[in-house]
Design a protein around this motif. Sequence first.
Motif, short mmCIF file in Angstrom:
data_model
loop_
_atom_site.label_atom_id
_atom_site.label_comp_id
_atom_site.label_asym_id
_atom_site.label_seq_id
_atom_site.Cartn_x
_atom_site.Cartn_y
_atom_site.Cartn_z
N LEU A 40 0.85 -1.18 0.00
CA LEU A 40 -0.09 -0.06 -0.12
C LEU A 40 0.83 1.21 -0.27
N LEU A 41 2.05 1.32 0.56
CA LEU A 41 2.72 2.40 0.73
C LEU A 41 3.14 3.09 -0.48
N PRO A 42 3.55 2.24 -1.70
CA PRO A 42 3.67 2.88 -3.01
C PRO A 42 2.69 3.41 -3.82
N LEU A 43 1.34 2.71 -3.48
CA LEU A 43 0.32 3.36 -3.98
C LEU A 43 -0.23 4.81 -3.10
N ALA A 44 0.05 4.71 -1.95
CA ALA A 44 -0.32 5.97 -1.42
C ALA A 44 0.68 7.02 -1.58
N LEU A 45 1.83 6.89 -1.65
CA LEU A 45 2.87 7.68 -2.11
C LEU A 45 2.62 8.45 -3.63
N LYS A 46 2.20 7.54 -4.50
CA LYS A 46 1.98 7.96 -5.87
C LYS A 46 0.44 8.86 -5.93
N SER A 47 -0.37 8.40 -5.14
CA SER A 47 -1.61 9.11 -4.86
C SER A 47 -1.15 10.42 -4.39
N LEU A 48 -0.37 10.62 -3.30
CA LEU A 48 -0.13 11.83 -2.62
C LEU A 48 0.85 12.85 -3.72
N THR A 49 1.52 12.13 -4.28
CA THR A 49 2.43 12.86 -5.39
C THR A 49 1.53 13.60 -6.38
N ARG A 50 0.70 12.80 -6.87
CA ARG A 50 -0.54 13.60 -7.86
C ARG A 50 -1.39 14.62 -7.54
N ALA A 51 -1.62 14.27 -6.17
CA ALA A 51 -2.40 15.59 -5.43
C ALA A 51 -1.55 16.71 -5.35
N GLN A 52 -0.23 16.41 -4.95
CA GLN A 52 0.58 17.55 -4.76
C GLN A 52 0.82 18.48 -6.07
N GLU A 53 1.06 17.73 -7.07
CA GLU A 53 1.26 18.14 -8.64
C GLU A 53 -0.06 18.89 -8.82
N HIS A 54 -1.33 18.37 -8.74
CA HIS A 54 -2.54 19.04 -8.96
C HIS A 54 -2.45 20.28 -8.28
N LEU A 55 -2.30 20.40 -7.05
CA LEU A 55 -2.39 21.69 -6.34
C LEU A 55 -1.36 22.74 -6.66
N LEU A 56 -0.19 22.32 -6.97
CA LEU A 56 0.87 23.29 -7.67
C LEU A 56 0.08 23.72 -8.85
N VAL A 57 -0.51 23.01 -9.92
CA VAL A 57 -1.03 23.54 -11.18
C VAL A 57 -2.07 24.57 -10.69
N LEU A 58 -2.91 24.14 -10.05
CA LEU A 58 -3.81 25.22 -9.52
C LEU A 58 -3.70 26.45 -8.88
N GLY A 59 -2.54 26.41 -8.10
CA GLY A 59 -2.08 27.59 -7.40
C GLY A 59 -0.98 28.34 -8.01
N ARG A 60 -0.22 27.86 -8.84
CA ARG A 60 0.72 28.88 -9.27
C ARG A 60 0.64 28.88 -10.94
N GLN A 61 -0.26 28.30 -11.75
CA GLN A 61 -0.10 28.42 -13.25
C GLN A 61 -1.33 29.01 -13.89
N ASN A 62 -0.89 29.75 -14.99
CA ASN A 62 -2.07 30.34 -15.67
C ASN A 62 -2.88 29.59 -16.21
N ALA A 63 -3.75 29.77 -17.18
CA ALA A 63 -4.91 28.78 -17.94
C ALA A 63 -4.04 28.05 -18.94
N ILE A 64 -3.12 28.80 -19.71
CA ILE A 64 -2.42 27.98 -20.85
C ILE A 64 -1.64 26.71 -19.98
N GLU A 65 -0.92 27.24 -18.99
CA GLU A 65 0.06 26.34 -18.24
C GLU A 65 -0.83 25.06 -17.71
N ARG A 66 -2.04 25.47 -17.28
CA ARG A 66 -2.90 24.46 -16.64
C ARG A 66 -3.17 23.41 -17.69
N VAL A 67 -3.73 23.87 -18.64
CA VAL A 67 -4.17 23.04 -19.64
C VAL A 67 -3.01 22.15 -20.34
#
Length: 138
Positions: A40-67
């Motif tokens: 379970l640990l590798p699955l949980a870490l992969k899920s956490l990484t994806r969530a962190q990357e998505h938050l960075l996209v939402l918080g730091r990028q403009n519309a073109i960068e997000r798409v």
Amino acid sequence: AGETFGFEADATHHFFAEAINATGVRVFRASAGTDMSRQLLPLALKSLTRAQEHLLVLGRQNAIERVAAFLVEISERQGELRQVELPMSRIDIGDYLGLTIETVSRVFTRLKEKGVIRLLSLRSVEILRWDTLLAMGE
């Protein structure tokens, strides 16, 4: 396919998942005394990484960068194909990226005009300039 969700730190479910196409769900329950941490640990870490990357996209990028980041992510999930099938509508993409449907449509048109992508249909995109799209999404 391959998404994992439902890791909770306590007895309360804090998140939910919404199916955007035909979906099957497999439930894993550990019996008492079973140590599944190695699985379970590798699955949980992969899920956490994806969530962190998505938050960075939402918080730091403009519309073109997000798409652009979204298209790169979808391509990677589909085996880094140049022709990707979008699993959701423009309005759902907008909800996922924190954008309006109009903004998502304008960005797709702009990427098409710049020769970065080709719109094959509403749900199919061909990535013509991978390196450009990757740079835009970073």
